[in-house]
Scaffold this active site. Structure first.
Site: not given
Ligand code: UD1
Ligand code: MG
Length: 424
Positions: A15, A21, A28, A84, A145, A175, A305, A377, A395
């Protein structure tokens, strides 16, 4: 049924990522789905698995994200967001001494179900696999992926969309990001990953190719319903995921005996409680943790709310806004009114167009309306004010001070017209 060999479980939640994006200042994983940060749903999944260890890897604006991490989950900080694989390395550093299965979850993958993860983990342990991937078959693989299989249909790698050639882009098995590893093999091979890709990042997904070359056991379990696997990377994916979570919430209320006249326009947040035989009319927004009793009528076009609770048999009708307000049983607020920071008793009638003026420009103030009051009212109650039991406002009254019990007031500012008898 043979007993499944279980191994101790640790979970790493990724996370740390930015919201590139999403084009957002907010991390995010804190973007809400039905009023709750998406990370909350992932953390629920983690606790449902009862792992022996859990680590959340934080990075971008970690000071904001850490507030949502419960006490049982350790925090690891990824210093530079270089992919990742690097994030998993930061998580592993907090799992010293742990032996067993490491499950990787992504913080932007909140729609997964506990049963799916259980199935993945059972398969992984039962077959003593080195890495088991959760994959999904989808007609829209763009952005994910792709799972690469060899001539024996064994998984031999993952190629990210950005690095995929035209043939690989046609692959419809993706993936999900969720993987279960034998910890020792994950740790030993993570270091071998190199940032040889378009984004120059350390991709966790590259470990699959490494495992395959070493003839480690790589296997996959397919998620039944690909919607569960949806990752959230853009505002458009956020909106799609939001409507899926909304459907689940609304379906549950209907099963519990609540009528939603039009479920497609009942926007009910996570954590809301609604009693049986209550009717929610269209175009109603009910925010997080609002409580609604039995046999109430809400909407159409109502906005309840945070901090609002309605007791049984309440009507909160057309064009009503309520915030931080408690409404007693059998009270009617039927037409275009605003109640803020108010405590309203039972059997009260709030006339059309009533407003509690709770904000003086600097501070918020409370309004108390006791049982059996009749608000005419277009009454404005300038808070702080207390309207005594069985009092009546005419009112167009503007109330600027407390009104004693059984008193009829009229005018601007309100003046006492007469005292009411026991029976009105
Ligand atoms: C990733 C996968 C992809 C898969 C998709 C599924 C990789 C390289 N790619 O792509 O194969 O199909 O998720 O949803 O893993 N994060 C970190 N540190 C970093 C980068 C990312 O903690 O340096 C965390 C992000 O906060 C996120 C998660 O890893 O929760 C995935 O990163 P994100 O950039 O969303 O990867 P995707 O492009 O979605
Ligand atoms: Mg992602």
């Amino acid at each position: 049924m043979p007993k499944i060999k279980k191994s101790p479980l640790a979970v790493i939640i990724l996370a740390a990522g930015k919201s590139t994006r999403m084009k957002s200042e907010l991390p995010k994983v804190l973007h809400p789905l039905c009023g709750r940060p998406m990370l909350g749903y992932v953390l629920d999944l983690v606790s449902s698995l009862k792992p022996s260890r859990a680590v959340a890897v934080l990075g971008y604006k970690q000071e904001l994200v850490r507030k949502f991490i419960p006490a049982g989950v350790k925090i690891a900080i990824q210093k530079k967001l270089v992919g990742t694989a690097d994030a998993v390395a930061a998580g592993l550093a907090k799992l010293k001494g742990f032996k067993g299965t490491v499950l990787i979850l992504y913080g932007d993958n909140p729609l997964l179900k506990k049963e799916t993860l259980k199935k993945l983990l059972d398969y992984h342990c039962e077959n003593s696999v080195d890495v088991t991937l959760l994959t999904a078959q989808t007609e829209k693989p763009a952005g994910y992926g792709r799972i690469i299989r060899d001539q024996y249909f064994s998984i031999c790698g993952i190629t990210e969309e950005k690095d995929a050639d035209e043939v690989q882009k046609e692959i419809k098995e993706i993936n999900t990001g969720i993987m279960a590893f034998k910890k020792d093999k994950l740790e030993a091979n993570l270091k071998l990953i190199r940032p040889n890709n378009r984004k120059k990042e350390y991709y966790l997904t590259d470990i699959i190719g490494i495992f395959s070359k070493k003839k480690y056991l790589v296997d996959g379990v397919k998620v039944k319903d690909p919607a569960q696997a949806q990752g959230i990377n853009t505002r458009s994916e956020l909106a799609k995921a939001n409507s899926l979570v909304q459907k689940t919430i609304n379906e549950k209320f209907m099963q519990e005996g609540v009528t939603l006249v039009d479920p497609a326009t009942a926007f009910i947040n996570f954590g809301t409680k609604i009693g049986k035989d209550t009717v929610i009319y269209p175009f109603t927004v009910i925010e997080r943790d609002v409580k609604i009793g039995k046999r109430c009528f809400v909407g159409p076009f109502a906005h309840l709310r945070e901090g609002t609770s309605l007791k049984d048999d309440v009507t909160a009708g057309n064009f009503i806004e309520m915030v931080r307000s408690r409404i007693g049983s059998k009270t009617f607020v039927k037409h275009f009114s605003y109640l803020g920071d108010s405590s309203v008793g039972s059997s009260v009638n709030i006339g059309a167009g009533t407003v509690t003026a709770n904000f003086d420009g600097k501070n918020k103030h409370n309004t108390v309306i006791e049982n059996n009051v009749n608000i005419g009212s277009d009454t404005v109650i300038v808070a702080p004010a207390r309207i005594g039991k069985s009092a009546v406002t005419g009112a167009g009254t503007v109330v600027t001070k407390n009104i004693p019990v059984r008193t009829v007031v009229v005018g601007v500012p309100a003046r006492i017209l007469r005292k009411r008898g026991e029976n009105g």
